[in-house]
Design a protein around this motif. Sequence first.
Motif, mmCIF file in Angstrom:
data_model
loop_
_atom_site.group_PDB
_atom_site.id
_atom_site.type_symbol
_atom_site.label_atom_id
_atom_site.label_comp_id
_atom_site.label_asym_id
_atom_site.label_seq_id
_atom_site.Cartn_x
_atom_site.Cartn_y
_atom_site.Cartn_z
ATOM 1 N N SER B 247 0.831 -1.201 0.000
ATOM 2 C CA SER B 247 0.000 0.000 0.000
ATOM 3 C C SER B 247 0.867 1.254 0.000
ATOM 4 C CB SER B 247 -0.898 0.011 1.237
ATOM 5 O OG SER B 247 -0.130 0.326 2.386
ATOM 6 N N GLU B 248 0.204 2.383 -0.008
ATOM 7 C CA GLU B 248 0.939 3.650 0.033
ATOM 8 C C GLU B 248 1.277 4.065 1.460
ATOM 9 O OE1 GLU B 248 -1.653 6.303 -1.977
ATOM 10 O OE2 GLU B 248 -1.619 5.149 -3.832
ATOM 11 N N ILE B 249 0.878 3.256 2.380
ATOM 12 C CA ILE B 249 1.156 3.593 3.774
ATOM 13 C C ILE B 249 2.622 3.344 4.086
ATOM 14 C CG2 ILE B 249 0.755 2.788 6.152
ATOM 15 C CD1 ILE B 249 -2.180 2.660 5.488
ATOM 16 N N ALA B 250 3.265 4.345 4.664
ATOM 17 C CA ALA B 250 4.695 4.242 4.975
ATOM 18 C C ALA B 250 4.882 3.535 6.304
ATOM 19 C CB ALA B 250 5.320 5.633 5.034
ATOM 20 N N MET B 251 5.761 2.549 6.300
ATOM 21 C CA MET B 251 6.019 1.806 7.525
ATOM 22 C C MET B 251 7.478 1.982 7.925
ATOM 23 S SD MET B 251 3.851 -1.662 6.994
ATOM 24 C CE MET B 251 4.518 -2.050 5.392
ATOM 25 N N HIS B 252 7.762 1.650 9.154
ATOM 26 C CA HIS B 252 9.147 1.676 9.617
ATOM 27 C C HIS B 252 9.750 0.308 9.403
ATOM 28 C CE1 HIS B 252 10.143 5.511 11.397
ATOM 29 N NE2 HIS B 252 8.881 5.618 11.766
ATOM 30 N N PRO B 253 10.587 0.126 8.390
ATOM 31 C CA PRO B 253 11.081 -1.214 8.113
ATOM 32 C C PRO B 253 12.230 -1.654 9.006
ATOM 33 C CG PRO B 253 11.936 0.306 6.481
ATOM 34 C CD PRO B 253 11.041 1.102 7.404
ATOM 35 N N ALA B 254 13.029 -0.771 9.515
ATOM 36 C CA ALA B 254 14.236 -1.262 10.182
ATOM 37 C C ALA B 254 14.781 -0.285 11.202
ATOM 38 C CB ALA B 254 15.305 -1.573 9.140
ATOM 39 N N GLU B 255 13.978 0.132 12.127
ATOM 40 C CA GLU B 255 14.541 0.949 13.198
ATOM 41 C C GLU B 255 13.606 0.969 14.398
ATOM 42 O OE1 GLU B 255 14.191 5.358 12.597
ATOM 43 O OE2 GLU B 255 13.754 4.753 10.558
ATOM 44 N N MET B 256 14.199 1.110 15.558
ATOM 45 C CA MET B 256 13.410 1.353 16.755
ATOM 46 C C MET B 256 13.132 2.847 16.808
ATOM 47 S SD MET B 256 13.021 -1.602 18.411
ATOM 48 C CE MET B 256 12.480 -1.111 20.048
ATOM 49 N N VAL B 257 11.916 3.214 17.122
ATOM 50 C CA VAL B 257 11.538 4.617 17.111
ATOM 51 C C VAL B 257 11.298 5.090 18.551
ATOM 52 C CG1 VAL B 257 9.975 6.307 16.106
ATOM 53 C CG2 VAL B 257 10.350 4.128 14.949
ATOM 54 N N PRO B 258 11.978 6.149 18.975
ATOM 55 C CA PRO B 258 11.747 6.653 20.336
ATOM 56 C C PRO B 258 10.285 7.060 20.536
ATOM 57 C CG PRO B 258 13.659 7.704 19.331
ATOM 58 C CD PRO B 258 12.984 6.942 18.240
ATOM 59 N N VAL B 259 9.740 6.689 21.668
ATOM 60 C CA VAL B 259 8.338 7.011 21.967
ATOM 61 C C VAL B 259 8.278 8.347 22.694
ATOM 62 C CG1 VAL B 259 6.278 6.298 23.241
ATOM 63 C CG2 VAL B 259 7.682 4.584 22.070
ATOM 64 N N ALA B 260 7.458 9.245 22.163
ATOM 65 C CA ALA B 260 7.359 10.582 22.748
ATOM 66 C C ALA B 260 6.075 10.775 23.553
ATOM 67 C CB ALA B 260 7.417 11.632 21.636
ATOM 68 N N TYR B 261 5.088 9.909 23.338
ATOM 69 C CA TYR B 261 3.782 10.176 23.955
ATOM 70 C C TYR B 261 2.972 8.884 23.983
ATOM 71 C CZ TYR B 261 -0.922 12.247 24.430
ATOM 72 O OH TYR B 261 -2.186 12.576 24.836
ATOM 73 N N CYS B 262 2.194 8.711 25.054
ATOM 74 C CA CYS B 262 1.315 7.538 25.180
ATOM 75 C C CYS B 262 -0.104 8.013 25.459
ATOM 76 C CB CYS B 262 1.758 6.640 26.324
ATOM 77 S SG CYS B 262 3.415 5.970 26.148
ATOM 78 N N ALA B 263 -1.042 7.510 24.672
ATOM 79 C CA ALA B 263 -2.450 7.872 24.849
ATOM 80 C C ALA B 263 -3.275 6.620 25.109
ATOM 81 C CB ALA B 263 -2.970 8.582 23.597
ATOM 82 N N LEU B 264 -4.410 6.819 25.748
ATOM 83 C CA LEU B 264 -5.345 5.718 25.962
ATOM 84 C C LEU B 264 -6.708 6.139 25.434
ATOM 85 C CD1 LEU B 264 -5.949 2.907 27.575
ATOM 86 C CD2 LEU B 264 -7.076 4.451 29.170
ATOM 87 N N LEU B 265 -7.317 5.286 24.622
ATOM 88 C CA LEU B 265 -8.676 5.506 24.158
ATOM 89 C C LEU B 265 -9.603 4.585 24.940
ATOM 90 C CD1 LEU B 265 -8.051 5.471 20.278
ATOM 91 C CD2 LEU B 265 -7.964 7.428 21.845
#
Lengths: 134, 336
Positions: B247-265
Motif C-alpha cells: 500500500s501507500e502507507i509508509a512503515m518503519h522497516p528497520a529501526e526502533m523509534v523513540p516514543v514521545a507520547y502515550c495515549a489511551l482511548l
Amino acid sequence: MSTLESAFKVDEPGVIFEESDGDIVLVDLRSGKYYRLEGASSTVFLLIVSGQSLNHVASQCKSPDLVIHELGSITRDLLERQLICPRDTFETVTIDPWNFRGFTLEVFEDLQEILKLDPIHESDPESGWPNRRT
Amino acid sequence: MAEPENLAGFADQLTALLGHAKSKCTVEVGRFQFGKRNLTISASFDSETIPRRGALIAAGNNEWDDYPLYLVNSPGSLPLDWPTNGEVGAYGFVRDLQQWGWLATVEPGSGVVIAMHLASREAVCMGLRNLAPRHHAEFLRGIAHWHAIAAGNFLAHCGSVSKNGRAVLIFGRGGSGKTSLVLHCAQTGWRFLGDNVVEIQLNSDGMSAALVYPTVKLRQPLHTSALKTPQEWDAENHKSIHFLGGSEIAMHPAEMVPVAYCALLSQDLGTVRRHLSQGEALLMTGPDTIAQFPGLESEVLGKVKEMTSDFLIEFLPRAPLGQLEQELALAVKGRR
C-alpha cells in the motif's frame, strides 16, 4: 489450624500480580478475571500474604479486636476466589503498626474470554484469535 | 508437578526435532523483520500453509540479528512423548521446560508443537494445519513474543504511529478505536508501526517501539486509495485483513523509534482528558497485553508495570479522528 492461625501467599503461578504506586493489579490466569486493589485495600492484601498469621497481622493493627473478624472475612473471600492459598511455613517479617481503613476488591471480567483463550490451540482455525474454536 | 525425566526427555526430543527440521526444510520462505530482529523462515513443504508474504515484512538490508525458524509438516519418524496434562499449563505452554532450555507450546491431540531453543533462538513449528487469513502472520505470535522476551523487550497491546522520528503509543481495549486512529494517521503522513501489537524496548534513555505485523484488521473493508492493497475477508470474525506491504502507507522497516507520547482511548473513563495514575495505567494496559503472551504472563506484567511507572499515559476522550490526530501531532512536537 484455623484461618486466623494460618499464613497465606498469592496462589502463583495461576495468579500473578504487580504493585504500582500503591495499587495492586491481580490476574487470575485460570478464570480470566482480574482485580484491582487501591491504597488501603492493597495494604491489607499485602499484610495477608506477608507470611505471618492473621492473628499476628491483627495484633499489629491499632484496633486489633475490630479488625480480626474483618481480616478473617476478607481472607475467606480471597481463598474462595482462589487468589491466595495457605503457606506451609511462616515468614520472619516485621509488621509495622497499621490502621484498617476498609477493603474493596474491584473485579473485572471484560477480558475473561481473551485471558482464558489459548491463542494457538483454542483459536478458531478459520477466524483466528480471539475467536474460540467452535 | 512436572516429572523431570519426562521433561528432560521431551527437551531431547525437541533437539532431535530441530535437527530433523534443519535437514528437511529446503523451501526458502524468506527473511523477515519481526520486531527488532529478522527471522529467516524455511519450510519442509511448498503449500498454502506457508505464511503469506504480505503478512510479513521483508527484512531488507538492516543489520539486525538473524534467527532461523523451521516449518515442518510432521516429524515422521520422530514421535514425541508429550508432556502429561499436569505439566502443560495455560495456552499449552510447557512452563517447566524452560529449565531444560526450551520454550514450547504443545497440542498433543493434533500433534502441533511450537518451540524455541533459548540459547540459540532457533525455532521450529511442527504440524500446523492450513493457515486462516489471520494466521498468516499471527501463528508466529508465540515465536515473536518469545524472541522479544529473550531480548529483554515485550510486545504491547497497542497501536503506534510516528512522525519526524518520534512515536506515539495508542492503548485501548478492543473496539476502543485504536485501528481507526492509526489508519487515519497513517493516511495523513504518519508512519505505521502497528494497530494492535508493537514491540517495546525500555532502556535508560526512554522507550522505543518497533513494527511487528504489517497488517490491520477492520470491521469493513476500506476502499480508499491508500489501502488498495491485498486483503482477505475473515467471515467468522467479521473483519477484513489488509496486508499493508503493497500500500501507500509508509512503515518503519528497520529501526526502533523513540516514543514521545502515550495515549489511551476508552469509552469508560468519562469525558475529561487526564493522565492516568500508575495503578490505573497498569490496570488498563496490563491484562490485555499479557493475554497475548503464552506462558510468560508474569514477566510481561512486570514489564508493563515498568513501562507504566516510567511513562505517563494520557486518556483522550472520544473526539473526531482529525482532532485526535492533531493532539498526537502536538504531543510529538513537545507542545503538550
